[in-house]
Scaffold this motif. Structure first.
Motif, PDB file in Angstrom:
ATOM      1  N   ARG A  70       0.956  -1.075   0.063  1.00 56.06           N
ATOM      2  CA  ARG A  70       0.083  -0.098   0.175  1.00 56.06           C
ATOM      3  C   ARG A  70       0.866   1.066  -0.019  1.00 56.06           C
ATOM      4  NH1 ARG A  70      -3.134  -3.397  -0.589  1.00 56.06           N
ATOM      5  NH2 ARG A  70      -5.205  -3.722   0.352  1.00 56.06           N
ATOM      6  N   GLY A  71       0.574   2.189  -0.714  1.00 60.94           N
ATOM      7  CA  GLY A  71       1.436   3.510  -0.844  1.00 60.94           C
ATOM      8  C   GLY A  71       2.022   3.547  -1.974  1.00 60.94           C
ATOM      9  N   LYS A  72       2.293   2.379  -2.943  1.00 66.53           N
ATOM     10  CA  LYS A  72       2.907   2.283  -3.953  1.00 66.53           C
ATOM     11  C   LYS A  72       1.989   1.938  -5.379  1.00 66.53           C
ATOM     12  CE  LYS A  72       7.274   2.050  -2.162  1.00 66.53           C
ATOM     13  NZ  LYS A  72       8.289   2.798  -2.311  1.00 66.53           N
ATOM     14  N   LEU A  73       2.455   2.505  -6.126  1.00 64.88           N
ATOM     15  CA  LEU A  73       1.556   2.077  -7.749  1.00 64.88           C
ATOM     16  C   LEU A  73       2.332   0.673  -8.068  1.00 64.88           C
ATOM     17  CD1 LEU A  73      -0.261   2.899  -9.867  1.00 64.88           C
ATOM     18  CD2 LEU A  73       1.648   3.896 -11.022  1.00 64.88           C
ATOM     19  N   LEU A  74       1.486  -0.165  -8.299  1.00 65.72           N
ATOM     20  CA  LEU A  74       1.793  -1.591  -8.449  1.00 65.72           C
ATOM     21  C   LEU A  74       1.856  -1.756  -9.848  1.00 65.72           C
ATOM     22  CD1 LEU A  74       0.434  -3.841  -5.639  1.00 65.72           C
ATOM     23  CD2 LEU A  74       2.583  -2.835  -5.693  1.00 65.72           C
ATOM     24  N   LEU A  75       2.906  -2.275 -10.492  1.00 67.76           N
ATOM     25  CA  LEU A  75       2.964  -2.925 -11.813  1.00 67.76           C
ATOM     26  C   LEU A  75       2.865  -4.425 -11.520  1.00 67.76           C
ATOM     27  CD1 LEU A  75       5.450  -0.694 -13.733  1.00 67.76           C
ATOM     28  CD2 LEU A  75       2.995  -0.591 -13.808  1.00 67.76           C
ATOM     29  N   ALA A  97      10.757   1.178 -18.322  1.00 69.50           N
ATOM     30  CA  ALA A  97       9.883   2.419 -18.034  1.00 69.50           C
ATOM     31  C   ALA A  97      10.291   2.754 -16.381  1.00 69.50           C
ATOM     32  CB  ALA A  97       8.573   1.727 -17.963  1.00 69.50           C
ATOM     33  N   LEU A  98      10.828   1.956 -15.707  1.00 73.45           N
ATOM     34  CA  LEU A  98      11.038   2.418 -14.384  1.00 73.45           C
ATOM     35  C   LEU A  98      12.321   3.389 -14.254  1.00 73.45           C
ATOM     36  CD1 LEU A  98      11.017  -0.654 -12.022  1.00 73.45           C
ATOM     37  CD2 LEU A  98       9.456   1.180 -12.150  1.00 73.45           C
ATOM     38  N   ASP A  99      13.212   3.165 -15.352  1.00 68.94           N
ATOM     39  CA  ASP A  99      14.339   3.667 -15.414  1.00 68.94           C
ATOM     40  C   ASP A  99      14.056   5.305 -16.044  1.00 68.94           C
ATOM     41  OD1 ASP A  99      16.170   1.850 -14.165  1.00 68.94           O
ATOM     42  OD2 ASP A  99      16.826   0.826 -16.145  1.00 68.94           O
ATOM     43  N   ARG A 100      13.255   5.248 -17.069  1.00 68.34           N
ATOM     44  CA  ARG A 100      12.838   6.605 -17.734  1.00 68.34           C
ATOM     45  C   ARG A 100      11.878   7.363 -16.627  1.00 68.34           C
ATOM     46  NH1 ARG A 100      12.230   4.601 -22.986  1.00 68.34           N
ATOM     47  NH2 ARG A 100      14.581   4.100 -23.006  1.00 68.34           N
ATOM     48  N   TYR A 192      -4.930  -1.788 -17.198  1.00 68.80           N
ATOM     49  CA  TYR A 192      -3.683  -2.696 -17.509  1.00 68.80           C
ATOM     50  C   TYR A 192      -3.240  -1.994 -18.865  1.00 68.80           C
ATOM     51  CZ  TYR A 192      -6.916  -4.116 -21.213  1.00 68.80           C
ATOM     52  OH  TYR A 192      -7.593  -4.237 -22.480  1.00 68.80           O
ATOM     53  N   PHE A 193      -1.776  -2.609 -18.988  1.00 72.37           N
ATOM     54  CA  PHE A 193      -1.186  -2.230 -20.365  1.00 72.37           C
ATOM     55  C   PHE A 193      -1.286  -3.516 -21.154  1.00 72.37           C
ATOM     56  CE2 PHE A 193       1.378   0.496 -17.554  1.00 72.37           C
ATOM     57  CZ  PHE A 193       1.140   1.582 -18.073  1.00 72.37           C
ATOM     58  N   ALA A 203       5.746   4.424 -19.057  1.00 71.96           N
ATOM     59  CA  ALA A 203       6.314   5.432 -18.013  1.00 71.96           C
ATOM     60  C   ALA A 203       5.340   6.848 -18.361  1.00 71.96           C
ATOM     61  CB  ALA A 203       7.601   5.934 -18.773  1.00 71.96           C
ATOM     62  N   GLU A 204       4.928   7.119 -19.490  1.00 67.19           N
ATOM     63  CA  GLU A 204       3.906   8.382 -19.730  1.00 67.19           C
ATOM     64  C   GLU A 204       2.588   8.226 -18.819  1.00 67.19           C
ATOM     65  OE1 GLU A 204       3.094   8.791 -23.822  1.00 67.19           O
ATOM     66  OE2 GLU A 204       1.298   9.974 -23.380  1.00 67.19           O
ATOM     67  N   VAL A 205       1.934   6.633 -18.882  1.00 70.75           N
ATOM     68  CA  VAL A 205       0.848   6.618 -18.209  1.00 70.75           C
ATOM     69  C   VAL A 205       1.050   6.500 -16.624  1.00 70.75           C
ATOM     70  CG1 VAL A 205      -0.993   4.657 -17.716  1.00 70.75           C
ATOM     71  CG2 VAL A 205      -0.187   5.275 -20.124  1.00 70.75           C
ATOM     72  N   ILE A 206       2.067   6.110 -16.345  1.00 67.86           N
ATOM     73  CA  ILE A 206       2.545   5.997 -14.739  1.00 67.86           C
ATOM     74  C   ILE A 206       2.884   7.471 -14.345  1.00 67.86           C
ATOM     75  CG2 ILE A 206       4.296   5.350 -13.269  1.00 67.86           C
ATOM     76  CD1 ILE A 206       5.021   2.851 -15.160  1.00 67.86           C
ATOM     77  N   ARG A 207       3.363   8.171 -15.251  1.00 66.25           N
ATOM     78  CA  ARG A 207       3.406   9.573 -14.735  1.00 66.25           C
ATOM     79  C   ARG A 207       2.137  10.241 -14.502  1.00 66.25           C
ATOM     80  NH1 ARG A 207       7.397  10.243 -18.412  1.00 66.25           N
ATOM     81  NH2 ARG A 207       9.499  10.035 -17.647  1.00 66.25           N
ATOM     82  N   GLN A 208       1.129   9.937 -15.475  1.00 68.45           N
ATOM     83  CA  GLN A 208      -0.024  10.839 -15.513  1.00 68.45           C
ATOM     84  C   GLN A 208      -0.840  10.084 -13.788  1.00 68.45           C
ATOM     85  OE1 GLN A 208      -1.929   9.274 -18.915  1.00 68.45           O
ATOM     86  NE2 GLN A 208      -0.764  10.808 -20.225  1.00 68.45           N
ATOM     87  N   GLN A 209      -0.814   8.600 -13.845  1.00 68.98           N
ATOM     88  CA  GLN A 209      -1.286   8.043 -12.597  1.00 68.98           C
ATOM     89  C   GLN A 209      -0.679   8.759 -11.325  1.00 68.98           C
ATOM     90  OE1 GLN A 209      -3.274   5.496 -11.746  1.00 68.98           O
ATOM     91  NE2 GLN A 209      -4.198   5.269 -13.757  1.00 68.98           N
TER      92      GLN A 209
END
Ligand code: NI
Length: 216
Positions: A70-75, A97-100, A192-193, A203-209
């Motif tokens: 909890r507290g993290k965005l999970l992939l 994506a994580l590195d980006r 989901y991706f 990376a783009e979608v994660i940034r938005q999230q």
């Protein structure tokens, strides 16, 4: 074919069949409950709830539940360590994506949940996840618990029986869905991706999230 050649061929066949049987996991594979197409349909159109609690074991042997994250965005990605197809490519995309994401990656936790708990032990997962990203956590556990998680995430996974002509020692293959699931910081499924999503898009979608969470 001479009688001797036939005898050798027969003996070879018996050996190959025996080797195949020995390679096979102890537990007989359960037939998948639903087809790949049906499960894809459920996920694509959001027809049923996806996700839920789990109690698994990580690649260090430590027990882990969904609440720990909890507290993290999970992939979340489901696969198996001896997969030669989708898994290495998709895990590499997650790692890139994580590195980006740079420092933002601290707020993201990538999880690799095995669909093959009988063979993917914590030790096996440990060396595997390390090949992709130091932050990637591998999860395995009791086969019944893993099956429960697969059902909750509408994951398709089915062993394909090697052809009789397959070389002895060939690993049985497992057909499996290869989606990357997003679960938000509150533990709620967020989407989901699709298979083959590029690292930049992830990376783009994660940034938005992550931005949406800050604005709330
Ligand atoms: Ni795979």
């Amino acid at each position: 074919m001479s009688r001797r050649v036939m005898a050798v061929a027969f003996a070879g066949g018996v050996l190959a069949a025996g080797a195949g049987w020995l390679m096979w996991p102890r537990e007989a594979p359960e037939p998948p409950e639903r087809s790949a197409a049906e499960l894809m349909d459920v996920v694509m159109w959001g027809r049923e709830p996806i996700g839920g609690p789990f109690a698994l074991v990580d690649h260090t042997g430590a027990p882990r539940t969904d609440r720990d994250f909890r507290g993290k965005l999970l992939l979340i990605y489901f696969g198996f360590t001896y997969c030669a197809d989708a898994c290495p490519i998709d895990l590499q995309s997650i790692a890139t994506a994580l590195d980006r994401l740079g420092a933002l990656a601290e707020r993201v936790q990538p999880l690799f949940i095995t669909v093959e708990p009988e063979t993917d032990t914590p030790d096996q997962l440990k060396s595997y996840v390390a090949q992709f990203h130091p932050r990637l956590i591998g999860l395995t556990g009791d086969p019944r618990e893993v099956r429960k998680v697969l059902r909750a995430y509408k994951v398709y996974a089915a062993k394909t029986v090697p052809a009789p002509a397959a070389a002895p020692g060939d690993d049985p293959n497992v057909d499996h869905s290869s989606l990357v699931y997003l679960v938000d910081a509150a533990g709620k499924y967020a989407g989901y991706f699709p298979p083959g999503t590029a690292a930049d898009r992830m990376a783009e979608v994660i940034r938005q999230q992550l931005a949406a969470v800050v604005q709330r």
